[in-house]
Design a protein around this motif. Structure first.
Motif, short mmCIF file in Angstrom:
data_model
loop_
_atom_site.label_atom_id
_atom_site.label_comp_id
_atom_site.label_asym_id
_atom_site.label_seq_id
_atom_site.Cartn_x
_atom_site.Cartn_y
_atom_site.Cartn_z
N ARG A 66 38.23 -14.86 13.59
CA ARG A 66 39.08 -16.04 13.61
C ARG A 66 39.37 -16.58 12.21
NH1 ARG A 66 41.77 -15.24 17.81
NH2 ARG A 66 40.65 -15.42 19.76
N GLU A 85 34.66 -15.17 16.84
CA GLU A 85 34.58 -15.74 18.17
C GLU A 85 34.16 -14.63 19.12
OE1 GLU A 85 37.34 -17.77 21.62
OE2 GLU A 85 38.13 -17.62 19.60
N THR A 91 31.41 -19.36 18.63
CA THR A 91 31.78 -18.84 17.33
C THR A 91 30.55 -18.78 16.44
OG1 THR A 91 33.97 -19.82 17.56
CG2 THR A 91 33.30 -19.20 15.34
N ILE A 105 42.41 -11.60 10.31
CA ILE A 105 42.34 -12.49 11.47
C ILE A 105 42.92 -11.77 12.68
CG2 ILE A 105 43.18 -14.66 12.45
CD1 ILE A 105 43.10 -15.79 9.59
#
Length: 135
Positions: A66, A85, A91, A105
């Motif tokens: 993330r 995550e 997370t 990401i």
């Protein structure tokens, strides 16, 4: 922080579990609130309902990056620090192995059995499997 899977310090890498006679598995453990079902990593109280009745569960170790950044200070070489995550809904901060240019990401990762020896954070490796749509 390490624990032996007894729920006292839930939500941490369980490297000592491999040396425990009752189990040969190690993994990433997290907590789930028994009242509202929220998954969390290394908490004393549920961040949603403030409940203290938390059960320890073992994560599958599959997740999605993330956030990721490259750190070059206080290390002989550049390393990444990522927020991952996990598919269970919590997370965790950790390190992703692989070329820094490939860490992005949305990239899928899998927990490895290794742990960062200095920071004691989970270490993930890039996964080449297509995402399953859980995120």
């Amino acid at each position: 922080m390490f624990h032996r899977g007894n729920g006292i310090a839930a939500g941490v890498l369980d490297a000592e579990r491999a040396t425990t006679p009752n189990s040969t598995e190690e993994g990433l453990f997290y907590q789930r609130c028994r009242w509202c079902g929220t998954a969390m990593f290394h908490r004393l109280l549920c961040p949603v309902c403030a409940g203290s009745d938390l059960r320890t569960e073992r994560s599958s170790g599959q997740g999605v990056i993330r956030h990721s950044t490259t750190v070059q200070r206080n290390t002989p070489a550049a390393r990444n620090v990522s927020l991952v995550e996990l598919e269970e809904g919590f997370t965790v901060r950790g390190r992703v192995q692989g070329p820094l240019i490939a860490i992005h990401i949305g990239g899928r990762v899998q927990l490895t059995t290794a742990a960062d020896p200095v920071r004691r954070e989970p270490v993930f490796k890039l996964s080449e499997e297509p995402h399953s749509g859980w995120f």
